[in-house]
Structure formats: C-alpha cells, structure tokens
Design a protein around this motif. Structure first.
Motif, PDB file in Angstrom:
ATOM      1  N   LYS A   5       0.835  -1.196   0.000  1.00  0.00           N
ATOM      2  CA  LYS A   5       0.000   0.000   0.000  1.00  0.00           C
ATOM      3  C   LYS A   5       0.874   1.252   0.000  1.00  0.00           C
ATOM      4  O   LYS A   5       1.904   1.306   0.667  1.00  0.00           O
ATOM      5  CB  LYS A   5      -0.905   0.008   1.231  1.00  0.00           C
ATOM      6  N   GLU A   6       0.429   2.231  -0.749  1.00  0.00           N
ATOM      7  CA  GLU A   6       1.117   3.519  -0.795  1.00  0.00           C
ATOM      8  C   GLU A   6       0.830   4.251   0.508  1.00  0.00           C
ATOM      9  O   GLU A   6      -0.316   4.333   0.941  1.00  0.00           O
ATOM     10  CB  GLU A   6       0.599   4.327  -1.992  1.00  0.00           C
ATOM     11  N   PRO A   7       1.861   4.801   1.196  1.00  0.00           N
ATOM     12  CA  PRO A   7       1.598   5.510   2.451  1.00  0.00           C
ATOM     13  C   PRO A   7       0.734   6.747   2.217  1.00  0.00           C
ATOM     14  O   PRO A   7       0.856   7.422   1.197  1.00  0.00           O
ATOM     15  CB  PRO A   7       2.982   5.895   2.970  1.00  0.00           C
ATOM     16  N   LYS A   8      -0.156   7.023   3.156  1.00  0.00           N
ATOM     17  CA  LYS A   8      -1.062   8.161   3.055  1.00  0.00           C
ATOM     18  C   LYS A   8      -0.367   9.410   3.610  1.00  0.00           C
ATOM     19  O   LYS A   8      -0.071   9.487   4.804  1.00  0.00           O
ATOM     20  CB  LYS A   8      -2.343   7.876   3.828  1.00  0.00           C
ATOM     21  N   LEU A  10      -0.149  12.874   5.124  1.00  0.00           N
ATOM     22  CA  LEU A  10      -1.064  13.665   5.933  1.00  0.00           C
ATOM     23  C   LEU A  10      -0.673  15.130   5.999  1.00  0.00           C
ATOM     24  O   LEU A  10      -1.523  15.986   6.215  1.00  0.00           O
ATOM     25  CB  LEU A  10      -1.129  13.077   7.343  1.00  0.00           C
ATOM     26  N   ARG A  41      -4.060  12.040  12.155  1.00  0.00           N
ATOM     27  CA  ARG A  41      -4.867  11.213  11.247  1.00  0.00           C
ATOM     28  C   ARG A  41      -6.059  11.981  10.681  1.00  0.00           C
ATOM     29  O   ARG A  41      -6.575  11.648   9.625  1.00  0.00           O
ATOM     30  CB  ARG A  41      -5.342   9.946  11.950  1.00  0.00           C
ATOM     31  N   GLY A  43      -5.647  14.965   9.724  1.00  0.00           N
ATOM     32  CA  GLY A  43      -5.004  15.900   8.802  1.00  0.00           C
ATOM     33  C   GLY A  43      -4.794  17.277   9.392  1.00  0.00           C
ATOM     34  O   GLY A  43      -4.743  18.264   8.670  1.00  0.00           O
ATOM     35  N   TYR A 112       3.517  11.142   7.162  1.00  0.00           N
ATOM     36  CA  TYR A 112       2.600  10.153   6.616  1.00  0.00           C
ATOM     37  C   TYR A 112       2.501   8.940   7.532  1.00  0.00           C
ATOM     38  O   TYR A 112       3.306   8.755   8.437  1.00  0.00           O
ATOM     39  CB  TYR A 112       3.023   9.717   5.209  1.00  0.00           C
ATOM     40  N   LYS A 114       2.531   4.893   7.655  1.00  0.00           N
ATOM     41  CA  LYS A 114       3.004   3.732   6.906  1.00  0.00           C
ATOM     42  C   LYS A 114       2.922   2.519   7.829  1.00  0.00           C
ATOM     43  O   LYS A 114       3.522   2.526   8.910  1.00  0.00           O
ATOM     44  CB  LYS A 114       4.453   3.972   6.464  1.00  0.00           C
TER      45      LYS A 114
END
Length: 156
Positions: A5-8, A10, A41, A43, A112, A114
C-alpha cells in the motif's frame, strides 16, 4: 502475494523544495502522544516552519504544529512542542557529520502513516539564494508554456 500500500501523506512541506536544495532524504519515526496521532490522522498537522536539529546524540523536530484533538480534553499537549525523531545510531552519526558543514540543515518534507506508524521524511537541505529561486520559477514557467502549446496543438 501481498499488496504494497502507498503511504497516506497527511502533511507536506511544499515550501521546502522552493527554499532549499534537497540533497538526501531519510525516513524516521516520531514520538507522539495518543491525542497527537488522532489529530494527525484527521489531517491537522502543519510542517511549514518546522526544522530538525541534532542535540546530545538525538534528533528533535522543532516548531511542527499539531492542532489539539477536539475530544482530547486534559490529555492534549502543547501544539508546537519539541518532538523526538527515531533513527538508528549510524543514521544519527551520519547526520551529525553532514549538518556540521556550513549551510546544511535538516528540514521535514512529509508526514505520513506507513503500516500503522506515523513517519516523517526529513531532508538534508542547503539553502537556495534568491537567483536560484528565480531560475526555478523560470524553468517551471517554461515547462508550463510547453505543455500548454502541446495541448493547443492536439486540439487542431
């Protein structure tokens, strides 16, 4: 086979690439409280004026703003407190040597999540002069003009 999964992302420090030449990047963990990670989380973090510094053999992140968590009540902490970054000893020693050179500093680039852990991407950066910034702006403008010309050409 498991999917990667690609890290989100923030929070991102967009001004860093405008003000600095980023020469090297390092991913590191960060020590947070429970209400801070909940706020991140959502944002509600800002890396704009933050910087990292090596002190007493440890790396700390200064001036990163994390808004207080709304349901956090007494567990909320100071929004701009100094936070410890988690790195291996060899990475810290390498950073100590690199930041001692004149003009180099540590700048956070991204924040981010991960694999469930909050990570910070810090970059070894050297400050740009005013004429360097002007050159970058001119290059971006030229690329934009070329892209615009190609789009107009494809219409006909």
């Amino acid at each position: 086979m498991a999917e990667v999964k690609e890290p989100k992302v923030l929070a991102q420090n967009r001004k860093a690439s405008h003000d600095y030449f980023i020469e090297d990047t390092i991913e590191c963990g960060i020590v947070l409280t429970g209400t801070e990670i909940k706020s991140i989380r959502q944002g509600r973090a800002n890396l704009k004026d933050s910087f990292a510094r090596v002190q007493h053999g440890e790396v700390f992140l200064h001036n990163m703003h994390i808004s207080p968590y709304e349901q956090g009540n007494r567990f909320n902490v100071d929004p701009t407190r100094t936070r410890k970054l988690l790195l291996h000893r060899s990475q810290i020693n390498k950073l100590i040597g690199q930041t001692r050179e004149k003009g180099y500093s540590l700048v956070p680039l991204k924040l981010y999540v991960k694999n469930g852990f909050c990570k910070v991407l810090i970059g070894l950066a050297k400050g740009k002069k005013k004429y360097d910034k002007r050159q970058d702006i001119a290059k971006k403008d030229a690329a934009r003009e070329i892209a615009r010309a190609f789009r107009e050409k494809q219409k006909y």
